[in-house]
Design an enzyme around this catalytic site. Sequence first.
Site, short mmCIF file in Angstrom:
data_model
loop_
_atom_site.label_atom_id
_atom_site.label_comp_id
_atom_site.label_asym_id
_atom_site.label_seq_id
_atom_site.Cartn_x
_atom_site.Cartn_y
_atom_site.Cartn_z
N MET A 155 0.49 -1.11 -0.08
CA MET A 155 -0.14 0.10 0.10
C MET A 155 1.19 1.53 -0.19
SD MET A 155 -3.34 -0.96 2.50
CE MET A 155 -4.05 0.33 2.18
N VAL B 291 5.75 3.85 4.75
CA VAL B 291 5.94 4.30 5.88
C VAL B 291 7.08 5.06 6.69
CG1 VAL B 291 4.58 3.60 8.65
CG2 VAL B 291 4.04 2.54 7.20
N LYS C 244 2.15 7.16 7.03
CA LYS C 244 2.18 6.07 5.77
C LYS C 244 1.20 6.52 4.76
CE LYS C 244 0.48 2.11 6.19
NZ LYS C 244 -0.25 0.34 6.28
N ASP D 63 -8.53 -7.38 6.65
CA ASP D 63 -8.07 -7.56 6.82
C ASP D 63 -6.23 -8.12 7.67
OD1 ASP D 63 -5.75 -8.16 4.82
OD2 ASP D 63 -5.39 -6.50 4.41
N LYS E 62 -4.04 -10.17 9.65
CA LYS E 62 -2.97 -10.54 9.04
C LYS E 62 -1.56 -10.31 9.72
CE LYS E 62 -1.20 -7.14 5.56
NZ LYS E 62 -1.36 -7.07 4.01
N ALA F 111 1.54 -9.28 9.82
CA ALA F 111 2.10 -7.93 9.08
C ALA F 111 1.02 -6.67 10.05
CB ALA F 111 2.00 -7.76 8.09
#
Length: 738
Positions: A22, A25, A40, A141, A143, A145
């Site tokens: 995406m 950061v 971000k 989403d 996960k 991470a």
Amino acid sequence: MADTRLIHGRYRLLDLIGRGGMGEVWAARDESLERRVAVKLLKPLAPGHEESFTRVLRERFRREARVAAALQHRGVTVVHDFGEYEGGLYLVMELLDGRNLSQLLDDNRQRPLAVEDVVDIAEQVAAALDYTHQQGIVHRDLKPANIMRLTDATVKICDFGIARLGADIGFTSRLTGTGVAMGTPHYMSPEQIAGAEVDHRSDLYSLGCVLYELATGAPPFDLDDAWAVLVGHRDTVPRPPREHRAELPGFLDRVVLDLLAKEPDQRPDDAGELGRRLAAGRAAAGRPGGPVPRAARRTPRLPSWTEGMTTGHKATRAFSPAIDPDPTAGLTGEWTAPPADPYRAGGASASREAERAAPTAKALAALDSRHGAGLSLGRLGRWAEAGEVHRAVAAERAHLLGPDHPDTLASRYEMGFTLSRTGRAADALREFGKVAEGRARSLGPDHPETLDARQETAYVLGRLGRHFEAHQVYVAVLAARERTQGPEDPDTLRCRHNLAFNLSRLGRLEESCAMAQDVAAARARVLGPGHPETLVTQYEVAYALGLLGRWVEALAAYREVARGRAVALGRDHPDTLAARYEIGISLGRLGRSPEALELYRELVADRLRVSGPEDPETLRARHGLGVNLGRLARWEEALKEAREVCALRIRVLGPEHLDTLVSRREVAVGLGWLGRWPEALDVYRKVAEARERVLGADHPDALASRNDEANCLEQLGRGPEAVELYRKVAALRRSGHH
């Protein structure tokens, strides 16, 4: 990207700390609030889209970012700000000190984590999901991470409300030849893969995949081919985790397999149930584990920026037609520009009356959208920008609807609020007065919105130091609210809270304390004991008790507030840390300096971790630590601490900031106790001169500094000079009535 990159003149990018699908950061510095943050930078919008499509996507980004910014839970990463810069979108978040779970597994060379750690992480994530799901928000989403474990073992979920934008904006990878948009297939629920509607139970499935990997070292379907992974999620029953790792307790094995059920109805009902099962299983297995986070309360939580706000209901738009606003209206660049004239040109007289009689739905929808944009800017603390939006909308609404229409007055009300927040109290007072008059004419003198405006008038009068006038308005508004809304309506209680605060400014401390205690009890009944507004009033009770010298009771009250805020907002929330600071003040006042010193050491460590070494609140905590070192006669250490804090405050706040001058005085105090009177005299004199420049020669703090200087002269045997200075101070006190 150079490390000097500055976004909107506020966020200075320092170090790249991550890069993914995406975007990037960065560790950054918020130049306005002097704090470390994470920024971000999302990848630019995918090329080839029509402008109308990208406008809708930008609006979706703003909407999703507002959702993320509204979440207040210790297990959810805080979003501070968001926007668009040089064609790309950005988010500003709290800077976390820790590792995400994917990194932890890498650090462990893909070996599973300790069982106690897996259970602790599971319980904390379950508590955070329970809170967000109660707000109606699904992550979609989850996960490794996107889950961080901080250095103090706190676990936080990242990217709420943002990850789901990936497929729309073009951030996600796609499976070759399948056309299935996705991020990482190892954690997707079967319903996500099928393209069906998902709810909170999809997040539970993803959490099951994460826990499976933490417990065994590999995800449930650890295959190289992405399509085979998806088929496994859809069709294959996973092997029990204990087949990979026999030492896993049975309760954890069962919980993970239940989370991985193919049908949502076969999984735990919600994250709250999951948390209870984990806690019960841990207790039965005799594992110590961490404390089980309390399930989030169902009472609405308010973010910290609402503390002290006194607004009530907004205008109901009773005269506006019901419209479904255009989702693309009100985007950046349109907020402050007047809408195109929707009427045909005509003679001067045809005009305003006709326009007011039949404003188009499109024009009203555009104004509604721009009004909402102004409110959003205010929620982000961007008060000056919000004020410009509301000013423009108020003018347009007055033109289309008339000056006393509720929508027009709603915009003027928000103008007053932004004026108050930007330090223009006198202008805000005039604006609120006009809104109150207009609402009294159009809605009636006792209408809740009329009372809102009058209450804001009282609040601004207090800000201007006109506490007696504020008291009169508060009393009248409170009587009207109790008569029309009832004694325990939240707006009535908010008015009573403000009245109690104002009483303390009038010196009526006993009345202030008693009223604040009554309001705190009522808010606990109406909103719940852990609601932020209840805790704000309890904080006011503690403050009033301190002013009355009732420090034992003040200490108990501050401790209760700190406990409540730790549960509701998290241990590291600024409001929680502020209450802990006041506990230290109370301990010091009670002569319990060893306890205060220990508290300040812990608080300094937490402030350093959360805010960094140069944050003003970190320096305030260090100042408290130094004061208590002095109270324990550890003057060499106290002097060293005072000098370090003073140097940092000079750099961060400026040489003549009031906090800097307090630190400089603390340096002089230490020098005096060490018998270094000539050096102390020089510092005391400079503090006195600076306070006279900043505050005026007759200000109590300036006079206190001159008294310090005179005492120092006495210690040096310069009695006549000391007597002359004491006389000057006494004359100034008399002339200034201090």
